[in-house]
Motif scaffolding. Structure first.
Motif, PDB file in Angstrom:
ATOM      1  N   GLN A 173       0.801  -1.212   0.000  1.00 20.83           N
ATOM      2  CA  GLN A 173       0.000   0.000   0.000  1.00 20.83           C
ATOM      3  C   GLN A 173       0.834   1.261   0.000  1.00 20.83           C
ATOM      4  OE1 GLN A 173      -3.088  -0.030   2.952  1.00 20.83           O
ATOM      5  NE2 GLN A 173      -3.400  -2.220   2.756  1.00 20.83           N
TER       6      GLN A 173
ATOM      7  N   TYR B 255      -3.308   4.893  -5.423  1.00 21.26           N
ATOM      8  CA  TYR B 255      -3.035   3.459  -5.363  1.00 21.26           C
ATOM      9  C   TYR B 255      -3.256   2.800  -6.717  1.00 21.26           C
ATOM     10  CZ  TYR B 255      -3.216  -1.294  -3.359  1.00 21.26           C
ATOM     11  OH  TYR B 255      -2.986  -2.602  -3.048  1.00 21.26           O
TER      12      TYR B 255
ATOM     13  N   LEU C 295      -7.078  -1.438   0.890  1.00 19.67           N
ATOM     14  CA  LEU C 295      -6.886  -0.149   1.540  1.00 19.67           C
ATOM     15  C   LEU C 295      -7.785   0.034   2.767  1.00 19.67           C
ATOM     16  CD1 LEU C 295      -6.520   2.221  -1.551  1.00 19.67           C
ATOM     17  CD2 LEU C 295      -4.722   1.317  -0.081  1.00 19.67           C
TER      18      LEU C 295
END
Length: 251
Positions: A17, A39, A64
């Motif tokens: 991430q 992302y 996420l």
């Protein structure tokens, strides 16, 4: 096809991430939609999501720790930026990148910043060179990509502030860089192009030549665009053959 789509979702879940963050930013300080936008852009850049592939929204939300709402918001923003296409009842698909579009992106940057520096010199004269020379010297001395990134942003910001053009600010805010991360850490030789470019820009300002400063800005950003094209070509990001089943239909 189901197995391939499941594998894509697993790839998204396993992608780190922190790749979505930009220098000086943290995911905690961003909105959920912005986290997702960065992302997904990084997943495309890293080849986890390829041209024509459906974006696995549930997997991204899980990766996420967000709901589907910020994912949808992010995909709408990414469609505006040209990264994805949303097809009703089918989902969002990764758009193909092409070399002319990448080059156009940096040509436009050159036009905007070139206009900005010309307007700034017209307003401030050679006095503008003093703060820019300080930044240019720091840019010349640093070898740290993070520091170089911050100094370069400060250089560009000083020029745009001096231009005193609200319209120009609005246009630049609408542009999002194609490289999702620290430009100088990801693009080989970009640091040297930046050092040479800002030095030439400051010299032109010191001599009182706004048109020359404008041309030097355009030249620097065109050269950066050339490097990005080389990088994307090396990564296979221009290869349409990489598209997988489940892609958006072509006309």
């Amino acid at each position: 096809m189901a197995r391939r789509q499941g594998a894509a979702a697993a790839d998204v879940l396993s992608a780190p991430q922190e790749q979505a963050t930009l220098p000086g930013e943290s995911l905690a300080r961003m909105s959920s939609g912005e986290q997702v936008r960065l992302y997904v852009r990084r997943l495309i850049f890293d080849g986890v999501l390829k041209q024509g592939q459906r974006v696995p929204q549930d997997a991204i939300a899980q990766a996420l720790g967000v709901s589907r709402i910020p994912v949808r918001e992010a995909l709408i923003a990414l469609e505006r930026e040209g990264w994805t296409t949303i097809i009703p009842h089918r989902g969002a698909f990764v758009n193909a990148l092409d070399e002319p579009s990448v080059r156009d992106h940096y040509e436009l940057y050159g036009l905007f910043y070139g206009f900005g520096v010309r307007r700034a010199v017209e307003r401030k004269g050679t006095d503008l060179a003093e703060p820019l020379r300080v930044l240019q010297q720091q840019i010349a001395e640093t070898t740290d990509p993070e520091v170089l990134h911050r100094l370069t942003l400060a250089f560009h910001r000083t020029v745009i502030d001096a231009a005193q053009s609200p319209r120009l600010r609005t246009m630049l805010r609408q542009m999002t860089d194609i490289v999702p991360g620290n430009f100088f850490a990801l693009v080989p030789d970009a640091d040297e192009v930046e050092r040479e470019g800002v030095a030439a820009i400051v010299t032109a300002i010191e001599r009182g030549y706004p048109e020359l400063a404008e041309r030097e800005y355009a030249t620097m950003l065109r050269r950066q665009g050339d490097l990005v094209v080389e990088l994307f070509r090396a990564r296979g990001m221009f290869d349409a053959d990489d598209a997988e089943d489940g892609s958006a239909p072509t006309a």
